[in-house]
Design an enzyme around this catalytic site. Structure first.
Site, PDB file in Angstrom:
ATOM      1  N   LYS A 204      45.791  43.463  53.256  1.00  0.00           N
ATOM      2  CA  LYS A 204      44.738  44.220  52.576  1.00  0.00           C
ATOM      3  C   LYS A 204      43.648  44.547  53.577  1.00  0.00           C
ATOM      4  O   LYS A 204      43.402  43.778  54.511  1.00  0.00           O
ATOM      5  CB  LYS A 204      44.144  43.384  51.424  1.00  0.00           C
ATOM      6  CG  LYS A 204      42.877  43.953  50.816  1.00  0.00           C
ATOM      7  CD  LYS A 204      42.198  42.956  49.884  1.00  0.00           C
ATOM      8  CE  LYS A 204      40.851  43.503  49.430  1.00  0.00           C
ATOM      9  NZ  LYS A 204      40.149  42.597  48.521  1.00  0.00           N
ATOM     10  N   GLU A 253      27.901  40.114  43.181  1.00  0.00           N
ATOM     11  CA  GLU A 253      28.771  39.148  43.862  1.00  0.00           C
ATOM     12  C   GLU A 253      27.963  38.074  44.589  1.00  0.00           C
ATOM     13  O   GLU A 253      27.298  38.345  45.592  1.00  0.00           O
ATOM     14  CB  GLU A 253      29.696  39.853  44.861  1.00  0.00           C
ATOM     15  CG  GLU A 253      30.721  38.926  45.474  1.00  0.00           C
ATOM     16  CD  GLU A 253      31.806  39.665  46.235  1.00  0.00           C
ATOM     17  OE1 GLU A 253      32.546  39.016  46.999  1.00  0.00           O
ATOM     18  OE2 GLU A 253      31.921  40.884  46.078  1.00  0.00           O
ATOM     19  N   GLU A 297      45.252  41.624  44.720  1.00  0.00           N
ATOM     20  CA  GLU A 297      44.017  41.745  45.507  1.00  0.00           C
ATOM     21  C   GLU A 297      43.047  40.631  45.149  1.00  0.00           C
ATOM     22  O   GLU A 297      42.411  40.032  46.027  1.00  0.00           O
ATOM     23  CB  GLU A 297      43.386  43.115  45.236  1.00  0.00           C
ATOM     24  CG  GLU A 297      42.136  43.380  46.050  1.00  0.00           C
ATOM     25  CD  GLU A 297      41.513  44.733  45.753  1.00  0.00           C
ATOM     26  OE1 GLU A 297      40.353  44.929  46.186  1.00  0.00           O
ATOM     27  OE2 GLU A 297      42.148  45.569  45.096  1.00  0.00           O
ATOM     28  N   GLU A 432      37.281  55.416  42.477  1.00  0.00           N
ATOM     29  CA  GLU A 432      36.617  54.117  42.288  1.00  0.00           C
ATOM     30  C   GLU A 432      35.328  54.048  43.083  1.00  0.00           C
ATOM     31  O   GLU A 432      34.291  53.600  42.573  1.00  0.00           O
ATOM     32  CB  GLU A 432      37.552  52.982  42.703  1.00  0.00           C
ATOM     33  CG  GLU A 432      36.922  51.605  42.546  1.00  0.00           C
ATOM     34  CD  GLU A 432      37.839  50.478  42.980  1.00  0.00           C
ATOM     35  OE1 GLU A 432      37.354  49.547  43.656  1.00  0.00           O
ATOM     36  OE2 GLU A 432      39.033  50.525  42.647  1.00  0.00           O
TER      37      GLU A 432
END
Length: 449
Positions: A204, A253, A297, A432
């Site tokens: 990734k 986050e 992910e 996105e």
């Protein structure tokens, strides 16, 4: 050390400068008696109207969390850009007067592709409102050979500037927007990443894009921060100085939160839009939960965080299935990972172990970082870096700088990114990131006519 609060209190209706003079006066002898060659902090109860006045002023640094507001102004001379080791050494020689809130330092760490250690800044003035209740003013300085009146004068000058009446907010419509990279280059970058993943170079990588927005009038960053806090009740709103103006972020986050020996880190990866209708919104959530790409992910991030915490923590735990974090426009797969810090480790050790996570860099980290450097992805400002605070007892918080903009005058440089996996579609990833950019752009334009 704590000092019993004084019986008499300065008049909260006085002008800010008069209030500070009256509040400082009973402490001057104790401040003067503090040992030389060390830091000194004095904590005072602050009337709420004065906190609100400062909140509408010009704080250098701002941290707004659910129930908490922290404002910082200025930096103690010689302690404005500290290494972790310097901070730890300073913390051992620190005279603390007054009861209540602890003094703290703010810290940052570089963006994910760069990496690197945290740097700390100790504010001269710190204003706190915790859990919507008691307000505190913490004055900090370095005790040297100068008369104590010089230190008090510095505090007074800084307090006066911070509590001066704010000017009227200037509104400005967006005049111009520019995307870097453009859509065609973005498609090429995503295809290059998916080809590298299929070639087993890494699993990734996170790609980012920037939108440069020019407005008719300079951006009032303090008013914008207040609007962001109203629109991001679930996360952290951060303001911090940068080499080009300042950075504002509304981030969901949390990389690390430490209270005592308890540590928690939030794994946040996998994204879907929100919808006004309940049924459509629930379908989007179920689609997110069912997506093999989004689940893989997310799992990579959880495993990376848990592995890093096991090096410094005992009892590392997380739920077997992700929960949902539902924000105004976006919803994310979300898994808190908890642990108990071993003796000898602190919040800054956790930051060093965790940053950057695969959620903002990729996995494995080394080849993902190499790919970003080879493809010349440059993240200016602090996007995917860290912002946080740590108090004199070692408790604190660190948040990943997301949903952010670097603002200078009339220009705002907005950033957003997405995790690229083998099956990623360039146009879906563009959509996105567009949604993430729009979230900030809408707040930026709220003040415009």
């Amino acid at each position: 050390m704590g000092i019993v609060a004084l019986r008499s209190k300065p008049d909260h209706r006085a002008a800010p400068g008069d209030w500070l003079d009256a509040a400082l006066s009973p402490w001057m002898e104790r401040v003067a008696a503090a040992p030389g060659g060390s830091l000194l902090s004095l904590t005072l109860d602050l009337p709420e109207p004065l906190f609100d006045l400062a909140r509408n002023g010009r704080a250098d640094r701002l941290w707004i969390a659910p129930g908490d507001e922290i404002l910082g102004a200025g930096a103690v001379a010689g302690f404005g850009d500290m290494s972790v080791d310097r901070w730890r050494a300073a913390s051992r020689r620190w005279t603390r007067l007054g009861d209540g809130a602890r003094p703290l330092a703010f810290f940052t760490a570089p963006p994910a592709p760069v990496g690197g250690a945290a740097r700390l800044s100790l504010p001269e003035l710190l204003l706190m409102r915790r859990d919507g209740g008691r307000c505190a003013l913490i004055l900090t300085g370095f005790r040297d050979s100068r008369p104590v009146t010089a230190l008090a004068g510095q505090w007074a000058e800084r307090f006066h500037a911070l509590t001066a009446p704010a000017g009227k907010e200037a509104h400005g419509k967006v005049e111009r927007e520019e995307d870097l990279p453009g859509r065609d280059e973005w498609r090429a970058r995503v295809r290059a990443a998916t080809q590298a993943i299929r070639a087993k170079k890494f699993d990734k990588v996170v790609l980012a894009r920037k939108r440069i927005v020019t407005l008719r009038a300079p951006v009032d960053t303090d008013a914008l921060a207040r609007r962001m806090a109203q629109n991001c009740a679930e996360g952290r709103v951060v303001k911090l100085p940068s080499h080009r103006g300042c950075v504002l972020a509304a981030t969901p986050e949390l990389l690390a939160v430490k209270r005592g020996d308890a540590l928690v880190s939030h794994a946040l990866a996998g994204t879907a839009p929100r919808f006004p209708g309940r049924a459509e919104d629930d379908r989007a959530a179920e689609g997110l939960r069912a997506s093999a790409k989004e689940r893989r992910e997310h799992a990579v991030v959880v495993q990376s965080i848990a592995g890093a915490l096991r090096d410094i923590c005992d009892e590392v735990l997380h739920a077997p299935e992700p929960d949902l974090m539902r924000l105004r426009r976006l919803q994310h797969l979300w898994t808190p990972v908890t642990g108990r810090l071993r003796d000898g480790f602190d919040l800054l050790d956790a930051v060093a172990a965790l940053h950057p996570t695969p959620a903002v860099l990729g996995w494995p980290k080394a080849p993902a970082r190499a790919f970003l450097r080879e493809t010349e992805e440059r993240r200016d400002g602090f996007y995917t870096g860290l912002a946080g605070w740590i108090d004199a007892e070692g408790d604190g918080e660190a948040a990943v700088v997301l949903r952010c903009a670097e603002i200078e005058g009339r220009e705002a440089r907005l950033w957003a990114g997405g995790g690229i996996m083998a099956e990623s579609d360039p146009d879906a990833e563009w959509a996105e990131t567009e949604l993430k950019l729009t979230t900030f752009l809408d707040i930026l334009g709220d003040g415009g006519p």
